[in-house]
Design a protein around this motif. Structure first.
Motif: not given
Ligand code: IP8
Length: 250
Positions: A207-232
């Motif tokens: 679900g996350k990926l599909l939302e963000l691919l729709d956003l990318a279609d509009l020219g806005i890049d994004s990232m999915i990252f590990n927020a459980g790793i301290e510092g990220n």
């Protein structure tokens, strides 16, 4: 420059145990956000505060008035904990409950009164939103995921940084995070995408990926990252790319 950051419910709560927050993680996340709090819209997932009651009452497929009330008040409690931790870390912020400011149509955001969010940003206040239940023009009520909120808000404010933090290192393919993904590669990796652990009524990683691919279609890049790793979290707020980049196909 506006940043839209989502912290998944899997970081802030134990997704398998009802109303179980992870206070140490909430504090850590708040402290990392406090390193670079300017112009950030924060969205957090519902975790066990949302997915467990939603599932219990059959949301979003059933229309259950008590279920809507119980689920909303539960996610609002988690939001309160996040707001409290942020203010203790020195971040001026305010909760914004999607139930009260947006309207869905077929489960998708149809209208969203964004002016208060923009006004908060202009005045040095971090808006804190969360996955929520919401009224729906076609289905009476439904659920709006934090991921859908991220994509909508990022588009509305033309965000420069869009970062979605979960408890894995990005979009995993054969156990390894992809450095970049576009809609072109989706069909090759789709079947191998692992869903989120624990109870999840809004589609997990797919679900996350599909939302963000729709956003990318509009020219806005994004990232999915590990927020459980301290510092990220601090790294993404400083503009670094961590995890998997979701971009537009060339
Ligand atoms: O955790 C789900 O939001 P998410 C919201 O961002 C509810 O998918 C109420 C289950």
């Amino acid at each position: 420059m506006t940043l839209v950051l989502k912290i998944g419910g899997s970081i802030l709560t134990d997704k398998n145990r009802k109303l179980t927050a992870r206070p140490d993680e909430i504090t850590r996340v708040a402290k990392e956000i406090a390193i670079h709090p300017n112009d950030v819209v924060l969205v957090h997932g519902a975790g066990s505060f949302g997915h467990i009651p939603a599932k219990k009452y059959g949301l979003p497929h059933e229309f259950d008035r008590a279920g809507l009330r119980v689920t909303h008040s539960s996610v609002a409690k988690l939001c309160e904990k996040v707001v409290e931790a942020l203010s203790l870390a020195g971040v001026e912020c305010l909760p914004v409950h999607p139930l009260s400011c947006l309207y869905l149509r077929g489960g998708r955001i149809d209208s969203f009164f964004m002016e208060p969010i923009k006004e908060m940003l202009t005045n040095g206040i971090m808006p804190v939103l969360h996955g929520d239940v919401a009224m729906d023009a076609t289905g009476k009520a439904a659920i709006v995921s934090g991921d859908q909120l991220v994509a909508y808000i990022a588009k509305a404010v033309q965000a420069e940084v869009v970062a979605v933090g979960s408890n894995v290192d990005g979009v995993l393919f054969s156990g390894k995070p992809l450095s970049r993904i576009t809609r072109k590669e989706l069909s090759q990796v789709e079947s191998a995408i692992v869903g989120s652990a624990g109870v999840d009524v809004t589609g997990g990683m797919r679900g996350k990926l599909l939302e963000l691919l729709d956003l990318a279609d509009l020219g806005i890049d994004s990232m999915i990252f590990n927020a459980g790793i301290e510092g990220n979290i601090a790294r993404v707020l400083l503009g670094e790319c961590v995890g998997t980049r979701i971009g537009r196909a060339n």
